[in-house]
Design a protein around this motif. Sequence first.
Motif, PDB file in Angstrom:
ATOM      1  N   ALA A  49      -5.950  -0.730  -7.136  1.00 43.37           N
ATOM      2  CA  ALA A  49      -6.627   0.559  -6.951  1.00 43.37           C
ATOM      3  C   ALA A  49      -6.045   1.608  -7.900  1.00 43.37           C
ATOM      4  CB  ALA A  49      -6.495   1.015  -5.495  1.00 43.37           C
ATOM      5  N   TRP A  50      -4.717   1.606  -8.007  1.00 40.56           N
ATOM      6  CA  TRP A  50      -4.023   2.518  -8.927  1.00 40.56           C
ATOM      7  C   TRP A  50      -4.489   2.287 -10.366  1.00 40.56           C
ATOM      8  CZ3 TRP A  50      -0.989   6.694  -9.630  1.00 40.56           C
ATOM      9  CH2 TRP A  50      -0.201   6.772 -10.777  1.00 40.56           C
ATOM     10  N   ASP A  51      -4.487   1.039 -10.782  1.00 40.41           N
ATOM     11  CA  ASP A  51      -4.877   0.708 -12.158  1.00 40.41           C
ATOM     12  C   ASP A  51      -6.319   1.137 -12.436  1.00 40.41           C
ATOM     13  OD1 ASP A  51      -2.393  -0.340 -12.653  1.00 40.41           O
ATOM     14  OD2 ASP A  51      -2.984  -2.428 -12.376  1.00 40.41           O
ATOM     15  N   GLU A  52      -7.206   0.867 -11.477  1.00 38.29           N
ATOM     16  CA  GLU A  52      -8.616   1.207 -11.705  1.00 38.29           C
ATOM     17  C   GLU A  52      -8.828   2.719 -11.689  1.00 38.29           C
ATOM     18  OE1 GLU A  52     -11.618  -1.308  -9.764  1.00 38.29           O
ATOM     19  OE2 GLU A  52     -13.003   0.395  -9.833  1.00 38.29           O
ATOM     20  N   THR A  53      -8.072   3.415 -10.861  1.00 41.04           N
ATOM     21  CA  THR A  53      -8.157   4.889 -10.831  1.00 41.04           C
ATOM     22  C   THR A  53      -7.768   5.460 -12.193  1.00 41.04           C
ATOM     23  OG1 THR A  53      -7.711   4.985  -8.463  1.00 41.04           O
ATOM     24  CG2 THR A  53      -7.247   6.975  -9.734  1.00 41.04           C
ATOM     25  N   LEU A  54      -6.657   4.961 -12.743  1.00 37.55           N
ATOM     26  CA  LEU A  54      -6.201   5.435 -14.054  1.00 37.55           C
ATOM     27  C   LEU A  54      -7.230   5.112 -15.141  1.00 37.55           C
ATOM     28  CD1 LEU A  54      -3.381   6.290 -13.042  1.00 37.55           C
ATOM     29  CD2 LEU A  54      -2.417   5.063 -14.979  1.00 37.55           C
ATOM     30  N   ALA A  55      -7.787   3.913 -15.087  1.00 36.94           N
ATOM     31  CA  ALA A  55      -8.711   3.477 -16.135  1.00 36.94           C
ATOM     32  C   ALA A  55     -10.064   4.189 -16.045  1.00 36.94           C
ATOM     33  CB  ALA A  55      -8.911   1.968 -16.044  1.00 36.94           C
ATOM     34  N   SER A  56     -10.538   4.436 -14.813  1.00 37.57           N
ATOM     35  CA  SER A  56     -11.896   4.974 -14.644  1.00 37.57           C
ATOM     36  C   SER A  56     -11.937   6.497 -14.524  1.00 37.57           C
ATOM     37  CB  SER A  56     -12.550   4.366 -13.398  1.00 37.57           C
ATOM     38  OG  SER A  56     -11.934   4.875 -12.223  1.00 37.57           O
ATOM     39  N   GLY A  57     -10.803   7.100 -14.115  1.00 41.61           N
ATOM     40  CA  GLY A  57     -10.804   8.540 -13.880  1.00 41.61           C
ATOM     41  C   GLY A  57     -11.482   8.930 -12.579  1.00 41.61           C
TER      42      GLY A  57
ATOM     43  N   LEU B 107       0.829  -1.204   0.000  1.00 46.45           N
ATOM     44  CA  LEU B 107       0.000   0.000   0.000  1.00 46.45           C
ATOM     45  C   LEU B 107       0.863   1.253   0.000  1.00 46.45           C
ATOM     46  CD1 LEU B 107      -2.718  -0.984   2.657  1.00 46.45           C
ATOM     47  CD2 LEU B 107      -2.798  -1.250   0.161  1.00 46.45           C
ATOM     48  N   LEU B 108       0.474   2.222  -0.814  1.00 45.25           N
ATOM     49  CA  LEU B 108       1.139   3.531  -0.813  1.00 45.25           C
ATOM     50  C   LEU B 108       0.133   4.593  -0.375  1.00 45.25           C
ATOM     51  CD1 LEU B 108       3.176   3.437  -4.163  1.00 45.25           C
ATOM     52  CD2 LEU B 108       3.981   2.914  -1.857  1.00 45.25           C
ATOM     53  N   PRO B 109       0.589   5.585   0.397  1.00 46.64           N
ATOM     54  CA  PRO B 109      -0.320   6.660   0.798  1.00 46.64           C
ATOM     55  C   PRO B 109      -0.665   7.570  -0.376  1.00 46.64           C
ATOM     56  CG  PRO B 109       1.905   7.095   1.616  1.00 46.64           C
ATOM     57  CD  PRO B 109       1.947   5.748   0.948  1.00 46.64           C
ATOM     58  N   VAL B 110      -1.899   8.050  -0.385  1.00 40.92           N
ATOM     59  CA  VAL B 110      -2.412   8.904  -1.451  1.00 40.92           C
ATOM     60  C   VAL B 110      -3.042  10.141  -0.823  1.00 40.92           C
ATOM     61  CG1 VAL B 110      -3.957   9.035  -3.441  1.00 40.92           C
ATOM     62  CG2 VAL B 110      -2.997   6.824  -2.754  1.00 40.92           C
ATOM     63  N   VAL B 111      -2.577  11.315  -1.219  1.00 39.99           N
ATOM     64  CA  VAL B 111      -3.162  12.565  -0.761  1.00 39.99           C
ATOM     65  C   VAL B 111      -4.172  13.023  -1.797  1.00 39.99           C
ATOM     66  CG1 VAL B 111      -2.679  14.968  -0.119  1.00 39.99           C
ATOM     67  CG2 VAL B 111      -0.963  13.187   0.332  1.00 39.99           C
ATOM     68  N   ALA B 112      -5.397  13.324  -1.371  1.00 39.46           N
ATOM     69  CA  ALA B 112      -6.390  13.876  -2.294  1.00 39.46           C
ATOM     70  C   ALA B 112      -6.567  15.357  -1.990  1.00 39.46           C
ATOM     71  CB  ALA B 112      -7.725  13.155  -2.161  1.00 39.46           C
ATOM     72  N   GLN B 113      -6.373  16.166  -3.019  1.00 45.13           N
ATOM     73  CA  GLN B 113      -6.454  17.625  -2.867  1.00 45.13           C
ATOM     74  C   GLN B 113      -7.543  18.156  -3.796  1.00 45.13           C
ATOM     75  OE1 GLN B 113      -2.942  19.795  -4.223  1.00 45.13           O
ATOM     76  NE2 GLN B 113      -3.293  21.444  -2.771  1.00 45.13           N
ATOM     77  N   ASP B 114      -8.353  19.067  -3.294  1.00 46.08           N
ATOM     78  CA  ASP B 114      -9.398  19.688  -4.116  1.00 46.08           C
ATOM     79  C   ASP B 114      -8.733  20.581  -5.176  1.00 46.08           C
ATOM     80  OD1 ASP B 114     -12.657  20.608  -3.608  1.00 46.08           O
ATOM     81  OD2 ASP B 114     -11.389  21.785  -4.946  1.00 46.08           O
ATOM     82  N   ILE B 115      -8.998  20.291  -6.446  1.00 44.65           N
ATOM     83  CA  ILE B 115      -8.300  21.025  -7.520  1.00 44.65           C
ATOM     84  C   ILE B 115      -8.751  22.477  -7.591  1.00 44.65           C
ATOM     85  CG2 ILE B 115      -9.897  20.389  -9.399  1.00 44.65           C
ATOM     86  CD1 ILE B 115      -7.232  20.043 -11.120  1.00 44.65           C
ATOM     87  N   ALA B 116      -9.973  22.776  -7.122  1.00 48.69           N
ATOM     88  CA  ALA B 116     -10.477  24.154  -7.196  1.00 48.69           C
ATOM     89  C   ALA B 116      -9.970  25.001  -6.031  1.00 48.69           C
ATOM     90  CB  ALA B 116     -11.999  24.148  -7.219  1.00 48.69           C
ATOM     91  N   THR B 117     -10.025  24.454  -4.814  1.00 49.37           N
ATOM     92  CA  THR B 117      -9.703  25.255  -3.627  1.00 49.37           C
ATOM     93  C   THR B 117      -8.280  25.029  -3.127  1.00 49.37           C
ATOM     94  OG1 THR B 117     -10.423  23.546  -2.073  1.00 49.37           O
ATOM     95  CG2 THR B 117     -12.106  25.075  -2.864  1.00 49.37           C
ATOM     96  N   GLY B 118      -7.634  23.939  -3.541  1.00 48.69           N
ATOM     97  CA  GLY B 118      -6.306  23.612  -3.032  1.00 48.69           C
ATOM     98  C   GLY B 118      -6.330  22.967  -1.658  1.00 48.69           C
ATOM     99  N   LYS B 119      -7.517  22.783  -1.108  1.00 52.19           N
ATOM    100  CA  LYS B 119      -7.661  22.184   0.221  1.00 52.19           C
ATOM    101  C   LYS B 119      -7.241  20.706   0.198  1.00 52.19           C
ATOM    102  CE  LYS B 119     -10.591  23.160   4.048  1.00 52.19           C
ATOM    103  NZ  LYS B 119     -11.616  24.085   4.493  1.00 52.19           N
TER     104      LYS B 119
ATOM    105  N   MET C 181      -3.548   3.183  -1.639  1.00 48.65           N
ATOM    106  CA  MET C 181      -3.810   2.418  -2.862  1.00 48.65           C
ATOM    107  C   MET C 181      -2.891   1.203  -2.914  1.00 48.65           C
ATOM    108  SD  MET C 181      -4.161   4.952  -6.137  1.00 48.65           S
ATOM    109  CE  MET C 181      -5.388   6.263  -6.215  1.00 48.65           C
ATOM    110  N   ASN C 182      -3.419   0.103  -3.412  1.00 44.34           N
ATOM    111  CA  ASN C 182      -2.564  -0.982  -3.884  1.00 44.34           C
ATOM    112  C   ASN C 182      -2.529  -0.880  -5.416  1.00 44.34           C
ATOM    113  OD1 ASN C 182      -5.054  -1.902  -4.655  1.00 44.34           O
ATOM    114  ND2 ASN C 182      -5.001  -3.781  -3.457  1.00 44.34           N
TER     115      ASN C 182
END
Lengths: 152, 152
Positions: A61-69, A38-50, A57-58
Motif C-alpha cells: 500500500a505504501w509503495d503504491e501510494t508513493l507511485a500513484s500519488g 500494518l502501520l497506522p496512517v492518519v489522513a489530514q485534509d491539507i486545506a482545513t487541517g481536519k 498500510m502494508n
Amino acid sequence: MSYVRSLANTIRNRSHLFFIERIETLTNAPNFKTNEHLLPVVAQDIATGKVLMLAYMNRAAWDETLASGKAVYYSRSRERLWRKGEESGNIQHVREIYVDCDADTILLKVEQVGGAACHEGYESCFFRQVEQDGSFKVVGKRVFDPDEVYKK
Amino acid sequence: MSYVRSLANTIRNRSHLFFIERIETLTNAPNFKTNEHLLPVVAQDIATGKVLMLAYMNRAAWDETLASGKAVYYSRSRERLWRKGEESGNIQHVREIYVDCDADTILLKVEQVGGAACHEGYESCFFRQVEQDGSFKVVGKRVFDPDEVYKK
C-alpha cells in the motif's frame, strides 16, 4: 600530507558520509517489519487541517501510494489493498507525506475529493464528540447520503 | 386510561428510552474488546491543528484521560500506563475528544504544554517529510534538547 594520503582520506570521509546517509534513509523509512505488517496512517485534509480518518498500510500500500500519488490503504476487514475512493469516487490526492519519530506511523496530507472521507457520508470519520460524562453527540454534517453512494 | 395503566405506560416508555440511550452510548463508545485491547489515538494541537503524535490507549488509559482531563496513554514499550509528560513535564490538556465511525480510533484535541509533543524535542513527532523518491528531510524545528529534558 601527500596527495595520495589526502585522496585516500577524502574517499574514506565520503564513504563514511555515504554510509551515514544510507543508515539515515533506512531508519527513517516506515518500519514495515514484514510485507504483512500494518502501520497506522492518519489522513489530514491539507486545506482545513481536519483529521479525516485513520487507516492502515502494508508495504504494498505504501509503495503504491508513493507511485500513484493517491492514498492506498490495506483494508483489514476485506483483507486486501483498498484504493480509497474505489467505490465512492472520493479518492485522496496525497500532497505531503510524513513519518513519525519511531517510523511506525504515517501522516498523509491529502486533498479529499468529494469533500467527505467517511463511508457514513461525513467529512471526517471523527464526527462523534465525547462529552465529559462519557456520552456522545454528533458534531459533523453529512456531505453525502451513503445509501446513494454505496448502492447495494 | 386508569392512573395505574398510565403510570405503567410511562415507566415502560421511559425504560424503553433508557434502553435506547444505553445502546447508543455502548455502540459509540471506543470499542475496547478486552481490558488489554489497544486502540490508536491521534493527538492534535487544538490551536494550530498540527497532528502531534499517535499513541495507544487501553480502557484504563481512556478512563483516566476522561477523569483527569490530561492525556494518558498505554506505552507498548514500557507495558504500562503512560501519563504523557510524566518525565518531561510536557503534559497534554485534553480539550476535545472524538471517536471515529467504527469506534476503534480516538482523536484528542489538546493543549500541548511546553510546545513539543515529541521525545526528540520537536513540536510534532511527524517532523520527517517523505520526498517523491522515497528520501526524507527533517522539516520540524527542535523546541527542546532531549538530552537536557530526559537526564539519564
